[in-house]
Design a protein around this motif. Structure first.
Motif, mmCIF file in Angstrom:
data_model
loop_
_atom_site.group_PDB
_atom_site.id
_atom_site.type_symbol
_atom_site.label_atom_id
_atom_site.label_comp_id
_atom_site.label_asym_id
_atom_site.label_seq_id
_atom_site.Cartn_x
_atom_site.Cartn_y
_atom_site.Cartn_z
ATOM 1 N N ALA A 71 -14.723 -67.428 8.389
ATOM 2 C CA ALA A 71 -14.155 -68.653 9.242
ATOM 3 C C ALA A 71 -12.571 -68.421 9.379
ATOM 4 C CB ALA A 71 -14.737 -70.009 8.412
ATOM 5 N N SER A 72 -12.054 -67.772 8.455
ATOM 6 C CA SER A 72 -10.561 -67.906 8.498
ATOM 7 C C SER A 72 -10.274 -66.886 9.535
ATOM 8 C CB SER A 72 -9.959 -67.274 7.041
ATOM 9 O OG SER A 72 -10.243 -66.025 7.036
ATOM 10 N N GLY A 73 -10.985 -65.907 10.021
ATOM 11 C CA GLY A 73 -10.413 -65.179 11.136
ATOM 12 C C GLY A 73 -9.666 -64.255 10.871
ATOM 13 N N ASP A 74 -9.292 -64.143 9.491
ATOM 14 C CA ASP A 74 -8.273 -63.072 8.998
ATOM 15 C C ASP A 74 -8.627 -61.407 8.928
ATOM 16 O OD1 ASP A 74 -6.260 -64.690 9.294
ATOM 17 O OD2 ASP A 74 -6.539 -65.366 7.452
ATOM 18 N N TYR A 75 -10.041 -61.361 8.589
ATOM 19 C CA TYR A 75 -10.600 -60.200 8.109
ATOM 20 C C TYR A 75 -11.472 -59.521 9.064
ATOM 21 C CZ TYR A 75 -9.198 -62.746 3.947
ATOM 22 O OH TYR A 75 -8.510 -63.625 2.953
ATOM 23 N N LEU A 76 -11.478 -58.125 9.005
ATOM 24 C CA LEU A 76 -12.414 -57.452 9.687
ATOM 25 C C LEU A 76 -13.834 -57.282 9.322
ATOM 26 C CD1 LEU A 76 -10.106 -53.984 9.572
ATOM 27 C CD2 LEU A 76 -10.631 -55.630 11.494
ATOM 28 N N LEU A 77 -14.678 -58.144 10.368
ATOM 29 C CA LEU A 77 -16.009 -58.073 10.070
ATOM 30 C C LEU A 77 -16.707 -57.060 9.375
ATOM 31 C CD1 LEU A 77 -17.103 -60.243 13.286
ATOM 32 C CD2 LEU A 77 -16.380 -61.124 10.911
ATOM 33 N N TRP A 78 -16.552 -55.824 9.889
ATOM 34 C CA TRP A 78 -17.312 -54.707 9.218
ATOM 35 C C TRP A 78 -17.072 -54.424 7.888
ATOM 36 C CZ3 TRP A 78 -15.187 -50.080 7.526
ATOM 37 C CH2 TRP A 78 -13.972 -49.816 7.930
ATOM 38 N N LEU A 79 -15.581 -54.683 7.484
ATOM 39 C CA LEU A 79 -15.239 -54.514 6.071
ATOM 40 C C LEU A 79 -15.845 -55.619 5.247
ATOM 41 C CD1 LEU A 79 -11.503 -53.239 6.059
ATOM 42 C CD2 LEU A 79 -13.444 -52.082 5.115
ATOM 43 N N LEU A 80 -15.983 -56.707 5.806
ATOM 44 C CA LEU A 80 -16.473 -57.932 4.950
ATOM 45 C C LEU A 80 -17.972 -57.462 4.870
ATOM 46 C CD1 LEU A 80 -15.621 -60.922 6.813
ATOM 47 C CD2 LEU A 80 -14.697 -60.292 4.509
ATOM 48 N N TRP A 81 -18.725 -56.853 5.745
ATOM 49 C CA TRP A 81 -20.036 -56.611 5.620
ATOM 50 C C TRP A 81 -20.311 -55.285 4.400
ATOM 51 C CZ3 TRP A 81 -22.467 -51.880 6.433
ATOM 52 C CH2 TRP A 81 -23.786 -51.884 6.469
ATOM 53 N N LEU A 82 -19.403 -54.317 4.843
ATOM 54 C CA LEU A 82 -19.333 -53.290 3.587
ATOM 55 C C LEU A 82 -19.057 -53.831 2.220
ATOM 56 C CD1 LEU A 82 -19.826 -50.063 3.689
ATOM 57 C CD2 LEU A 82 -17.173 -50.151 3.825
ATOM 58 N N SER A 83 -18.018 -54.457 2.178
ATOM 59 C CA SER A 83 -17.791 -54.977 0.635
ATOM 60 C C SER A 83 -18.693 -55.702 0.094
ATOM 61 C CB SER A 83 -16.639 -55.787 0.818
ATOM 62 O OG SER A 83 -15.427 -55.263 1.472
ATOM 63 N N ALA A 84 -19.438 -56.674 1.048
ATOM 64 C CA ALA A 84 -20.540 -57.591 0.205
ATOM 65 C C ALA A 84 -21.884 -56.753 0.125
ATOM 66 C CB ALA A 84 -20.663 -58.469 1.219
ATOM 67 N N THR A 85 -22.062 -55.892 1.110
ATOM 68 C CA THR A 85 -23.447 -54.767 0.885
ATOM 69 C C THR A 85 -23.269 -54.007 -0.362
ATOM 70 O OG1 THR A 85 -23.865 -55.117 3.199
ATOM 71 C CG2 THR A 85 -25.035 -53.156 2.079
ATOM 72 N N VAL A 86 -21.868 -53.113 -0.395
ATOM 73 C CA VAL A 86 -21.867 -52.234 -1.461
ATOM 74 C C VAL A 86 -21.829 -52.990 -2.849
ATOM 75 C CG1 VAL A 86 -20.220 -50.627 -2.484
ATOM 76 C CG2 VAL A 86 -20.840 -50.469 -0.061
ATOM 77 N N GLY A 87 -21.061 -54.041 -2.833
ATOM 78 C CA GLY A 87 -21.117 -54.766 -4.317
ATOM 79 C C GLY A 87 -22.361 -55.423 -4.680
ATOM 80 N N ASN A 88 -23.105 -55.771 -3.698
ATOM 81 C CA ASN A 88 -24.651 -56.394 -4.031
ATOM 82 C C ASN A 88 -25.570 -55.197 -4.432
ATOM 83 O OD1 ASN A 88 -27.093 -58.330 -2.916
ATOM 84 N ND2 ASN A 88 -25.323 -59.296 -3.896
ATOM 85 N N VAL A 89 -25.406 -54.133 -3.564
ATOM 86 C CA VAL A 89 -26.281 -53.020 -3.965
ATOM 87 C C VAL A 89 -25.976 -52.413 -5.329
ATOM 88 C CG1 VAL A 89 -26.938 -50.612 -3.350
ATOM 89 C CG2 VAL A 89 -26.836 -52.201 -1.541
ATOM 90 N N LEU A 90 -24.739 -52.236 -5.793
ATOM 91 C CA LEU A 90 -24.346 -51.685 -6.939
ATOM 92 C C LEU A 90 -24.666 -52.845 -8.206
ATOM 93 C CD1 LEU A 90 -20.842 -50.398 -6.442
ATOM 94 C CD2 LEU A 90 -22.847 -49.115 -6.696
ATOM 95 N N GLY A 91 -24.534 -54.109 -7.928
ATOM 96 C CA GLY A 91 -25.227 -54.971 -8.791
ATOM 97 C C GLY A 91 -26.617 -54.740 -9.080
ATOM 98 N N SER A 92 -27.341 -54.470 -7.994
ATOM 99 C CA SER A 92 -28.974 -54.081 -8.056
ATOM 100 C C SER A 92 -28.987 -52.936 -8.873
ATOM 101 C CB SER A 92 -29.494 -54.068 -6.860
ATOM 102 O OG SER A 92 -29.535 -55.413 -6.144
ATOM 103 N N CYS A 93 -28.284 -51.908 -8.644
ATOM 104 C CA CYS A 93 -28.142 -50.791 -9.410
ATOM 105 C C CYS A 93 -28.026 -51.152 -11.026
ATOM 106 C CB CYS A 93 -27.492 -49.712 -8.852
ATOM 107 S SG CYS A 93 -27.686 -49.154 -7.427
ATOM 108 N N VAL A 94 -27.319 -51.846 -11.446
ATOM 109 C CA VAL A 94 -27.131 -52.571 -13.001
ATOM 110 C C VAL A 94 -28.461 -52.836 -13.156
ATOM 111 C CG1 VAL A 94 -26.077 -53.991 -14.189
ATOM 112 C CG2 VAL A 94 -24.609 -52.699 -12.818
ATOM 113 N N ASN A 95 -28.955 -53.738 -12.398
ATOM 114 C CA ASN A 95 -30.471 -54.326 -12.655
ATOM 115 C C ASN A 95 -31.656 -53.305 -13.012
ATOM 116 O OD1 ASN A 95 -29.238 -56.941 -12.737
ATOM 117 N ND2 ASN A 95 -30.076 -57.416 -10.541
#
Length: 161
Positions: A47-71
């Protein structure tokens, strides 16, 4: 464009890096058994419009997948304690759950993104020693699709594609 005004490059880089890192950490924590809401963080950043959408997607996806790897890893370790008196699940129940998971459950990892049931699914994947490459593929596919859906709803489908 908010933070993208006339800031020196190093300061701007730091601010942007920390923003993406914050989303990554929020997504990582969301994937563990701890409560968090990376979707809200991501939506606010979109919503802020300040960020690259593909980097937001990548940051969220990689973080979430790595958290699942901890599980997953925690799941691989929990069975060391199955012979202890205080272990809450019987051997018979474990065997029955393993048969059901192997028959139906491996592809349920595609739904590891779901609230409440998704995080325990990734622990169960570790308990029953799902081949890690298959685990990683299924979880990444499901979680990547979920964050793509968050992007699509936050931006609007017509603007995304």
């Amino acid at each position: 464009m908010g933070i993208l005004k006339a800031q020196p490059f190093a300061e701007l880089f730091y601010v942007m890096f920390m923003a993406y890192l914050s989303l990554f950490l929020s997504a990582f924590i969301s994937a563990t058994l701890l409560p968090s809401s990376s979707e809200l963080v991501m939506t606010a950043m979109i919503a802020s419009g300040d960020y690259l959408l593909w980097l937001l997607w990548l940051s969220a996806t990689v973080g979430n997948v790595l958290g699942s790897c901890v599980n997953y890893w925690l799941g691989t370790q929990v069975m060391r304690f199955k012979d202890r008196k205080w272990f809450p699940v019987s051997e018979k129940s474990i065997d029955k759950a393993e048969k059901q998971f192997n028959k139906y459950g491996i592809y349920s990892l595609l739904f590891a993104w779901l609230p409440i049931v998704g995080d325990p699914l990734t622990v169960v994947g570790g308990i029953f020693r799902v081949k890690f490459s298959l685990f990683l593929f299924l979880v990444t596919l499901g979680k990547g699709a979920r964050y793509l859906a968050v992007l699509a709803f936050a931006v609007g489908l017509e603007k995304l594609f």
